[in-house]
Scaffold this motif. Structure first.
Motif, PDB file in Angstrom:
ATOM      1  N   ASP A 266     -56.246 -15.382  86.220  1.00 52.61           N
ATOM      2  CA  ASP A 266     -56.964 -16.757  87.044  1.00 52.61           C
ATOM      3  C   ASP A 266     -57.776 -17.896  85.574  1.00 52.61           C
ATOM      4  O   ASP A 266     -58.638 -18.226  84.647  1.00 52.61           O
ATOM      5  N   ALA A 267     -56.114 -17.944  85.142  1.00 48.80           N
ATOM      6  CA  ALA A 267     -56.044 -19.082  83.826  1.00 48.80           C
ATOM      7  C   ALA A 267     -56.103 -20.279  83.688  1.00 48.80           C
ATOM      8  O   ALA A 267     -55.245 -20.787  84.727  1.00 48.80           O
TER       9      ALA A 267
ATOM     10  N   LEU B  82     -52.113 -34.776  80.466  1.00 44.96           N
ATOM     11  CA  LEU B  82     -51.699 -36.132  81.230  1.00 44.96           C
ATOM     12  C   LEU B  82     -51.292 -35.453  81.928  1.00 44.96           C
ATOM     13  O   LEU B  82     -51.895 -35.823  83.876  1.00 44.96           O
ATOM     14  N   LEU B  83     -50.758 -33.840  82.284  1.00 45.81           N
ATOM     15  CA  LEU B  83     -50.607 -33.478  84.023  1.00 45.81           C
ATOM     16  C   LEU B  83     -51.775 -32.948  84.584  1.00 45.81           C
ATOM     17  O   LEU B  83     -51.938 -33.186  86.342  1.00 45.81           O
ATOM     18  N   SER B  84     -52.246 -32.068  84.237  1.00 46.62           N
ATOM     19  CA  SER B  84     -53.768 -31.625  84.287  1.00 46.62           C
ATOM     20  C   SER B  84     -55.164 -33.024  84.923  1.00 46.62           C
ATOM     21  O   SER B  84     -54.943 -33.147  85.911  1.00 46.62           O
ATOM     22  N   SER B  85     -55.019 -34.305  83.980  1.00 50.04           N
ATOM     23  CA  SER B  85     -54.961 -34.880  84.726  1.00 50.04           C
ATOM     24  C   SER B  85     -55.465 -35.757  85.762  1.00 50.04           C
ATOM     25  O   SER B  85     -55.947 -36.246  86.849  1.00 50.04           O
ATOM     26  N   VAL B  86     -53.934 -35.929  86.331  1.00 50.57           N
ATOM     27  CA  VAL B  86     -52.653 -36.869  87.770  1.00 50.57           C
ATOM     28  C   VAL B  86     -53.337 -34.807  88.581  1.00 50.57           C
ATOM     29  O   VAL B  86     -53.844 -35.899  89.705  1.00 50.57           O
ATOM     30  N   TYR B  87     -53.282 -34.463  88.591  1.00 56.96           N
ATOM     31  CA  TYR B  87     -53.274 -33.263  89.206  1.00 56.96           C
ATOM     32  C   TYR B  87     -55.046 -32.849  90.007  1.00 56.96           C
ATOM     33  O   TYR B  87     -55.029 -32.989  91.031  1.00 56.96           O
ATOM     34  N   VAL B  88     -55.810 -33.050  88.676  1.00 52.82           N
ATOM     35  CA  VAL B  88     -56.858 -32.841  89.718  1.00 52.82           C
ATOM     36  C   VAL B  88     -57.418 -33.894  90.253  1.00 52.82           C
ATOM     37  O   VAL B  88     -58.006 -33.758  91.242  1.00 52.82           O
ATOM     38  N   ASP B  89     -57.181 -35.074  89.929  1.00 53.97           N
ATOM     39  CA  ASP B  89     -57.754 -36.359  90.694  1.00 53.97           C
ATOM     40  C   ASP B  89     -57.122 -36.823  91.953  1.00 53.97           C
ATOM     41  O   ASP B  89     -57.097 -37.211  92.845  1.00 53.97           O
ATOM     42  N   ARG B  90     -55.441 -35.790  91.836  1.00 54.35           N
ATOM     43  CA  ARG B  90     -54.660 -36.151  92.801  1.00 54.35           C
ATOM     44  C   ARG B  90     -55.089 -35.776  94.520  1.00 54.35           C
ATOM     45  O   ARG B  90     -54.049 -35.047  95.369  1.00 54.35           O
ATOM     46  N   LEU B  91     -55.254 -33.474  93.817  1.00 53.94           N
ATOM     47  CA  LEU B  91     -55.667 -32.273  94.767  1.00 53.94           C
ATOM     48  C   LEU B  91     -56.106 -33.074  95.588  1.00 53.94           C
ATOM     49  O   LEU B  91     -58.012 -33.672  95.636  1.00 53.94           O
ATOM     50  N   ASP B  92     -56.477 -32.883  96.955  1.00 48.92           N
ATOM     51  CA  ASP B  92     -57.104 -32.982  98.312  1.00 48.92           C
ATOM     52  C   ASP B  92     -57.885 -31.737  98.826  1.00 48.92           C
ATOM     53  O   ASP B  92     -57.288 -30.523  98.840  1.00 48.92           O
TER      54      ASP B  92
ATOM     55  N   ALA C 208     -62.716 -25.292  96.288  1.00 45.54           N
ATOM     56  CA  ALA C 208     -62.413 -26.409  95.858  1.00 45.54           C
ATOM     57  C   ALA C 208     -61.931 -26.307  93.551  1.00 45.54           C
ATOM     58  O   ALA C 208     -60.973 -26.696  93.092  1.00 45.54           O
ATOM     59  N   ASP C 209     -62.904 -25.936  93.237  1.00 46.25           N
ATOM     60  CA  ASP C 209     -63.060 -25.977  91.137  1.00 46.25           C
ATOM     61  C   ASP C 209     -61.326 -24.459  91.474  1.00 46.25           C
ATOM     62  O   ASP C 209     -60.840 -25.174  90.062  1.00 46.25           O
ATOM     63  N   ALA C 210     -61.988 -23.669  91.704  1.00 40.26           N
ATOM     64  CA  ALA C 210     -60.402 -22.948  91.145  1.00 40.26           C
ATOM     65  C   ALA C 210     -58.937 -23.288  92.125  1.00 40.26           C
ATOM     66  O   ALA C 210     -58.476 -23.282  91.263  1.00 40.26           O
ATOM     67  N   ALA C 211     -59.229 -24.599  93.077  1.00 36.09           N
ATOM     68  CA  ALA C 211     -57.992 -25.298  93.210  1.00 36.09           C
ATOM     69  C   ALA C 211     -57.410 -26.253  91.870  1.00 36.09           C
ATOM     70  O   ALA C 211     -56.114 -26.360  92.087  1.00 36.09           O
ATOM     71  N   GLY C 212     -58.650 -26.546  91.708  1.00 40.10           N
ATOM     72  CA  GLY C 212     -58.141 -27.518  90.932  1.00 40.10           C
ATOM     73  C   GLY C 212     -57.821 -27.076  89.186  1.00 40.10           C
ATOM     74  O   GLY C 212     -57.144 -28.486  88.689  1.00 40.10           O
ATOM     75  N   GLU C 213     -58.022 -25.819  89.379  1.00 45.20           N
ATOM     76  CA  GLU C 213     -57.130 -25.071  87.701  1.00 45.20           C
ATOM     77  C   GLU C 213     -55.691 -25.449  87.383  1.00 45.20           C
ATOM     78  O   GLU C 213     -55.588 -25.634  86.511  1.00 45.20           O
ATOM     79  N   SER C 214     -55.124 -24.304  88.801  1.00 45.63           N
ATOM     80  CA  SER C 214     -53.783 -24.665  88.200  1.00 45.63           C
ATOM     81  C   SER C 214     -53.401 -25.049  90.042  1.00 45.63           C
ATOM     82  O   SER C 214     -53.860 -24.542  90.755  1.00 45.63           O
TER      83      SER C 214
END
Length: 519
Positions: free
Chosen positions: A50-51, A422-432, A441-447
Motif C-alpha cells: 500500500d505504498a 511532478l507525476l504525482s501532482s498531475v496524477y492527483v489533479d486529473r484523477l476523477d 478516493a484517497d486510496a486511489a490518489g496514492e498511485s
C-alpha cells in the motif's frame, strides 16, 4: 595479507589476480543491476505494501541519496584504513541491507534496507577500481578496468530482466535475496585473493562535511517528495528547503576554506569540467526519472507482468549501450562538444516524442522513443564524462572523478524526487474520484496501482480508466519537462563549452588515469 604500495603490487603477477577480478566483477554487477532492479518491482511492492507514489520515491531514493553522500568519504576511508578492508566492509554492509530487505514487510523498513545498501555501495564502487593497481601491471590494468566497468554497465539492463523474472516466480523480497549469494562470493574472494593497499597521504575524512552533505541532500529530497502531498507553501516544506539551502551553502564554504578539501569545489572553475559535468548530471536526472515512471506505465496501464515490463525496457538500455560503444570514434571525428550537444538534442527529441503518448498508444510507439532516448543518453553521457576528466590535469583526475560521480548521483536522486513529484501532482489533479467514497478516493490518489485495486474492489471500471488517463497525463508532463531540460542543456553546451576541448582518450584509459591519481 601485508599492506603493499600500488606500484610494487602492480609489478607482482599474482596468478590469482584474474580470480580476484572475477570477485570484483560479481560485486560491480550486483551494484549495477541494483540501481535498476527496484524500478520494475515498485508497482508490485506498491500494491502489496500500500505504498503511495511518495513512498515509492523514498524506496528508490534512499539508496541513491546515501550512496551520493558517502561515496567521497568512503574512498578516503579506503585510502586511510586499507582498500581491501573497507571493500570487504562495504560488501558486508550491502549484504546486511539485502537481508533486511528480504525479511521486512513495511515501506519504512524497505527504505531502511535501501539506505543500508547505499552505505555499502558507496564503499564498494570507488574501491573496486582503486584496488586494481595492486593486482595488475600497467599492461593489463586497462583491460581489467574495462572489464569491471563493463560489469557495472551490464547490470543496468539486467536489473529489469532479473527483477521481472523473480517477481513472476517469487515474492518481491527476492529482488533483495538475489544479492546475498553474489555478495557472499565477493566477500570470500576478497578475503583470500586481494592484497591490502593504503595511501596515508590522502586527505582525511571530514566528518562535518560528510554530515552536511547527507543532511543537506536529505532535507532537499524530503521537501521535493513531500511537497505534492503537503503543498509547496506548507511551513514544513519551506523550512526543509531553507534548511537544505543553508546546509549545502555551509558545506561549500567549509570545503572552500579547507587546505585539502574532501569535495574540491575549485574544479568547477574549469569551464570544460563544469559544463561536461552539468551535461552528465542532466542525463542522469532524466534517466533516473524515466526509470521511475516507466515501469508503472508498462505494468499498470498497459497491463504487462513484471518480467514483460523488464523486457520492454530493453530498447532504451540497448540504445544506450550501442551509443556508448560508438561514441569514441564519433568524438574523435567531430569533437566532444558537437557529439554531446547532438546527444542531448536526440534525448530531447525522444522525450518530446514520448510526450505524444495517449491512452490508445501501444508498446510499439513506446519502444520507438525509448530506443531513441537510449541513443541520446549514450552519445551525451559517455563523451561528457570523458571530456570532464580530460579537461583537468592528470594530477587532479582523482578528485575530479570523485566530484563528478558525486554530482551525478545527486542528479539521480533529484531526478527521481522532482520528476516523481511532478507525476504525482498531475496524477492527483486529473484523477476523477467524484462518485466513490472519500476513503476509496484517497486510496486511489496514492498511485495508479492503488487506483486499479480500488476499482477492482468496488467494481468501478471508470475509475481504472480515469487512473490510466491521469497517469499518462503525468508521464507526458514529465517527458515534456525532461525534453525541455535536455534541449536547454544542449544549447548551453554548444554555446559555452570551449571549442579547443581536447578529444578524450578511451574510457578505460581515463578510468586508469583517475585510479592512478588516487594512488
Amino acid at each position: 595479507m601485508a599492506t603493499v604500495t600500488s606500484s610494487s603490487a602492480a609489478q607482482r603477477q599474482d596468478p590469482r589476480r584474474w580470480w580476484a577480478l572475477a570477485a570484483l566483477v560479481a560485486s560491480m554487477l550486483v551494484l549495477g543491476f541494483d540501481m535498476t532492479i527496484l524500478n520494475v518491482a515498485l508497482p508490485t511492492m506498491a500494491g502489496q505494501l500500500d505504498a503511495s507514489t511518495g513512498e515509492q520515491q523514498w524506496m528508490a531514493d534512499a539508496y541513491v541519496v546515501v550512496f551520493a553522500a558517502l561515496m567521497l568519504p568512503a574512498g578516503l576511508l579506503g585510502d586511510r584504513f586499507g582498500r581491501r578492508r573497507m571493500l570487504i566492509t562495504g560488501l558486508g554492509i550491502f549484504l546486511v541491507g539485502s537481508l533486511i530487505g528480504t525479511l521486512v514487510d513495511s515501506v519504512e523498513l524497505v527504505v531502511v534496507a535501501r539506505a543500508v545498501m547505499g552505505m555499502g555501495g558507496a564503499l564498494v564502487m570507488p574501491l573496486a577500481l582503486a584496488v586494481l593497481p595492486a593486482l595488475f601491471a600497467p599492461g593489463e590494468r586497462t583491460k581489467a578496468i574495462g572489464i569491471v566497468s563493463a560489469a557495472s554497465a551490464l547490470g543496468a539492463p539486467l536489473g529489469p530482466i532479473v527483477g521481472g523474472w523473480l517477481l513472476d516466480h517469487f515474492w518481491w523480497g527476492s529482488i533483495f535475496l538475489i544479492n546475498v549469494p553474489m555478495v557472499a562470493i565477493g566477500i570470500t574472494a576478497c578475503v583470500f585473493l586481494l592484497p591490502e593497499t593504503t595511501d596515508p597521504s590522502s586527505p582525511k575524512v571530514d566528518v562535518a562535511s560528510t554530515a552536511l552533505t547527507a543532511a543537506g541532500l536529505g532535507a532537499l529530497i524530503y521537501a521535493i517528495i513531500e511537497a505534492p502531498v503537503r503543498g509547496w507553501g506548507d511551513p514544513l516544506i519551506l523550512s526543509m528547503f531553507g534548511g537544505a539551502l543553508a546546509l549545502i551553502a555551509a558545506l561549500v564554504l567549509r570545503e572552500r576554506n579547507m587546505p585539502r578539501p574532501m569535495l574540491d569545489m575549485s574544479l568547477l572553475r574549469n569551464r570544460g569540467f563544469l559544463l561536461n559535468t552539468l551535461a552528465a548530471t542532466l542525463v542522469m536526472f532524466v534517466l533516473s526519472g524515466l526509470m521511475f515512471v516507466l515501469p508503472q506505465y508498462l505494468q499498470a496501464v498497459l497491463g504487462h507482468d513484471a518480467f514483460g515490463t523488464g523486457v520492454r525496457m530493453l530498447p532504451m538500455m540497448g540504445g544506450l549501450l550501442v551509443a556508448a560503444k560508438c561514441a569514441e570514434p564519433v568524438v574523435r571525428r567531430f569533437g566532444p562538444r558537437s557529439v554531446i550537444s547532438c546527444g542531448l538534442v536526440v534525448l530531447a527529441f525522444a522525450a518530446i516524442l514520448g510526450s505524444r503518448t495517449t491512452i490508445e498508444s501501444g508498446y510499439g510507439f513506446t519502444a520507438l522513443w525509448l530506443t531513441i532516448a537510449g541513443l541520446g543518453f549514450g552519445f551525451a553521457v559517455v563523451p561528457a564524462m570523458d571530456s570532464a576528466l580530460g579537461a583537468l590535469p592528470v594530477e587532479r583526475a582523482g578528485s575530479g572523478t570523485g566530484l563528478l560521480m558525486t554530482v551525478r548521483q545527486v542528479g539521480s536522486a533529484i531526478g527521481i524526487a522532482l520528476l516523481g513529484s511532478l507525476l504525482s501532482s498531475v496524477y492527483v489533479d486529473r484523477l476523477d474520484t467524484a462518485r466513490i467514497p472519500d476513503a476509496a478516493a484517497d486510496a486511489a490518489g496514492e498511485s495508479v496501482v492503488a487506483a486499479h485495486a480500488v476499482a477492482e474492489r468496488l467494481g468501478v471500471s471508470k475509475l481504472a480508466d480515469s487512473a490510466d488517463e491521469a497517469y499518462i497525463d503525468g508521464m507526458v508532463t514529465v517527458l515534456l519537462v525532461s525534453g525541455i531540460a535536455a534541449l536547454v542543456t544542449a544549447l548551453l553546451v554548444a554555446a559555452l563549452l570551449p571549442k579547443a576541448t581536447p578529444a578524450p582518450p578511451d574510457a578505460a584509459d581515463m578510468a586508469r588515469r583517475a585510479t592512478d591519481a588516487r594512488q
